[in-house]
Motif scaffolding. Structure first.
Motif, PDB file in Angstrom:
ATOM      1  N   UNK A   1     102.394 100.084  62.507  1.00 18.39           N
ATOM      2  CA  UNK A   1     102.866 101.278  63.229  1.00 18.39           C
ATOM      3  C   UNK A   1     103.682 100.865  64.466  1.00 18.39           C
ATOM      4  N   UNK A   2     103.136  99.917  65.218  1.00 19.94           N
ATOM      5  CA  UNK A   2     103.868  99.453  66.408  1.00 19.94           C
ATOM      6  C   UNK A   2     105.202  98.835  66.022  1.00 19.94           C
TER       7      UNK A   2
ATOM      8  N   UNK B   1     104.148 101.438  73.917  1.00 24.97           N
ATOM      9  CA  UNK B   1     104.209 101.790  72.497  1.00 24.97           C
ATOM     10  C   UNK B   1     103.104 102.802  72.211  1.00 24.97           C
ATOM     11  N   UNK B   2     103.370 103.688  71.289  1.00 28.98           N
ATOM     12  CA  UNK B   2     102.355 104.689  70.917  1.00 28.98           C
ATOM     13  C   UNK B   2     101.610 104.203  69.680  1.00 28.98           C
ATOM     14  N   UNK B   3     100.308 104.420  69.718  1.00 25.98           N
ATOM     15  CA  UNK B   3      99.483 104.017  68.585  1.00 25.98           C
ATOM     16  C   UNK B   3      99.387 105.166  67.584  1.00 25.98           C
ATOM     17  N   UNK B   4      99.052 104.842  66.349  1.00 29.68           N
ATOM     18  CA  UNK B   4      98.926 105.926  65.346  1.00 29.68           C
ATOM     19  C   UNK B   4      97.845 106.913  65.748  1.00 29.68           C
ATOM     20  N   UNK B   5      98.089 108.160  65.432  1.00 37.05           N
ATOM     21  CA  UNK B   5      97.142 109.207  65.825  1.00 37.05           C
ATOM     22  C   UNK B   5      95.993 109.346  64.840  1.00 37.05           C
ATOM     23  N   UNK B   6      96.176 108.863  63.639  1.00 44.70           N
ATOM     24  CA  UNK B   6      95.088 108.992  62.663  1.00 44.70           C
ATOM     25  C   UNK B   6      95.037 107.755  61.773  1.00 44.70           C
ATOM     26  N   UNK B   7      93.870 107.515  61.266  1.00 47.14           N
ATOM     27  CA  UNK B   7      93.644 106.344  60.426  1.00 47.14           C
ATOM     28  C   UNK B   7      93.926 106.706  58.967  1.00 47.14           C
ATOM     29  N   UNK B   8      94.787 105.917  58.341  1.00 47.78           N
ATOM     30  CA  UNK B   8      95.061 106.158  56.926  1.00 47.78           C
ATOM     31  C   UNK B   8      93.871 105.705  56.088  1.00 47.78           C
TER      32      UNK B   8
ATOM     33  N   UNK C   1     107.480 101.557  65.197  1.00 46.52           N
ATOM     34  CA  UNK C   1     107.786 102.330  66.410  1.00 46.52           C
ATOM     35  C   UNK C   1     108.894 101.654  67.214  1.00 46.52           C
ATOM     36  N   UNK C   2     108.892 100.312  67.243  1.00 44.70           N
ATOM     37  CA  UNK C   2     109.933  99.600  67.983  1.00 44.70           C
ATOM     38  C   UNK C   2     111.308  99.848  67.361  1.00 44.70           C
TER      39      UNK C   2
ATOM     40  N   UNK D   1     107.141 108.410  67.098  1.00 47.72           N
ATOM     41  CA  UNK D   1     105.819 108.248  66.508  1.00 47.72           C
ATOM     42  C   UNK D   1     105.765 108.768  65.069  1.00 47.72           C
TER      43      UNK D   1
ATOM     44  N   UNK E   1      97.057  98.644  60.246  1.00 43.80           N
ATOM     45  CA  UNK E   1      97.797  99.898  60.503  1.00 43.80           C
ATOM     46  C   UNK E   1      98.452  99.905  61.884  1.00 43.80           C
TER      47      UNK E   1
ATOM     48  N   UNK F   1      93.894  98.226  55.517  1.00 42.95           N
ATOM     49  CA  UNK F   1      94.623  99.246  56.286  1.00 42.95           C
ATOM     50  C   UNK F   1      94.117  99.281  57.721  1.00 42.95           C
TER      51      UNK F   1
END
Lengths: 227, 192
Positions: free
Chosen positions: B33-34, A55-62, B37-38, B43, B29, B25
């Motif tokens: 997000x994960x 799984x890819x993690x978020x690239x930036x923090x909201x 993503x599933x 992304x 987050x 958050x």
């Protein structure tokens, strides 16, 4: 335990939700039924395979901005700006007052179409739109202009007519001269043609006489010989 | 899940501490997000759903009855947004999945390299997950990837625990059949 009951326990079994006794019972039952064992093994294998999926993690923090903080910071910025610009000395305050008055005067003037003018030694201050300035001539001036234009036009027309008449006369005389010349040339040509024709006729007549004489001579000679 | 900390942060936020929400958050987050993503295997889509989830949570947090259930509540928001998004683009995704029904087996057979096979298998895992009915997919994701308890999942979906378990059972069985039909097995993932 039945097969259906065993299947109902599969989920709890796989996720550790059974007590020891029930778990042992289920395992023993499944061992006796290969179809159930195959099904349970298949589901557990499926779970293992699902865990392989990355799984890819978020690239930036909201970050949620605080709207109230934004308003507060704007107000504080305005207050800081005013405190920085606020004059402290009397001369500074006087300067700010004059500048404010001039600024207000300019703004008011631009909004009300203020017009400041000096004419004939008089100073005038007007608000709103200015009356249109007098542009053009008086009636008398217009009449005088019309008369002048008419006189000039009449003079021009007379000159034009006279010039046209002179031109027409000259052209007529030229045409007459040309015609007379043409007639004279034609007459001369006709006379020459008549003279030429007469000469030809005379020559032809002479030749005929000669030929007639010759023929008569030959006839006479022939008749004489026959005798 | 540390419900107590979430509950405290929710109370702090409702009390006027804006930074408390940013802490929430920070805590949630990655998981949201994960989770997204599933659903979409993308992304950008996951980030968009995550952002919408927190915006909605920010606007509606004062309607949360039990601050201790912030996590379940947040998952429910994310889940609803995912479903909305799936409805919006459902036809497009369904079309792309139709093409996959015949393709996987031959592609897998052609792959000689083990690493390539493994990558292909991972892609197919995702595709198989997307092929599940929405209700089963949600439960599989929440249980297998998010590690939620059956009770939490039942709260999020507003269903009974037995219903959740039943959906998980049929979801796993359906995945197993799909994997078998595509010739994917766990040996593919042991070629590293």
């Amino acid at each position: 335990m039945t097969k259906d009951k065993a299947r109902e326990l599969f989920i709890d079994y796989m996720y550790g939700g059974l007590d020891i006794d029930t778990q042992n019972q289920l395992e023993a039952f499944v061992q006796q039924h290969p179809d159930l064992k195959e099904e349970l093994d298949g589901m557990m294998e499926t779970r293992q395979m699902l865990q392989q999926m990355p799984v890819e993690s978020p690239t930036e923090q909201f970050v949620m901005m605080d709207p109230a903080a934004n308003k507060r910071s704007f107000r504080i910025s305005l207050e800081n700006l005013w405190s920085a610009l606020k004059p402290t000395s009397g001369f500074g305050r006087f300067g700010v007052a004059v500048a404010s008055f001039v600024f207000l005067f300019i703004i008011t003037g631009s909004l009300t179409n203020l017009n400041f003018s000096m004419q004939d030694g008089e100073i005038s201050l007007r608000f709103g739109e200015q009356p249109p300035a007098q542009i053009g001539y008086t009636a008398a001036q217009v009449e005088l202009l019309i008369n002048q234009v008419q006189a000039e036009n009449a003079e021009l027309m007379a000159d034009f007519v006279q010039a046209a008449q002179e031109q027409q006369e000259a052209q007529f005389q030229q045409t007459l001269a040309s015609f007379a010349s043409y007639l004279e040339e034609q007459r001369t040509s006709d006379l020459e043609l008549i003279d030429f024709s007469l000469a030809n006729l005379q020559e032809t007549t002479y030749n005929r006489f000669v030929q007639t004489d010759q023929v008569l001579g030959e006839i006479i000679e022939t008749v004489s010989l026959n005798r | 899940m540390t419900h107590m900390e979430d509950a405290q942060l929710v109370q702090d936020f409702l009390g006027g501490n804006h930074q408390a929400f940013n802490k929430l958050i920070g805590r949630w987050q990655d998981r949201i997000h994960h989770f997204a993503y599933r659903y979409f295997a993308n992304n950008d889509d996951a980030a968009e759903i995550t952002q919408k989830t927190f915006i909605k949570a920010y606007q509606k947090l004062n309607t949360l009855d039990d601050a201790g259930k912030f996590g379940s509540w947040l998952y429910r928001i994310a889940n609803n947004l995912c479903l909305d998004e799936l409805k919006r683009v459902g036809r497009k995704r369904a079309t792309s999945l139709e093409a996959l029904k015949t393709a996987p087996q031959t592609e897998t057979e052609r792959a000689a390299d083990s690493a390539l096979m493994r990558n292909e298998a991972i892609v197919l895992l995702h595709k198989a997950l997307l092929q599940l009915p929405t209700e089963q997919r949600m439960v599989v994701i929440m249980k297998e990837y998010e590690g939620l308890t059956f009770r939490e999942i039942a709260e999020i979906l507003d269903e009974s625990e037995n219903t959740v378990k039943s959906r998980l059972y049929y979801g796993l069985r359906s995945l197993k059949k799909t994997f078998d039909s595509w010739n994917i097995n766990k040996e593919v993932f042991s070629y590293d």
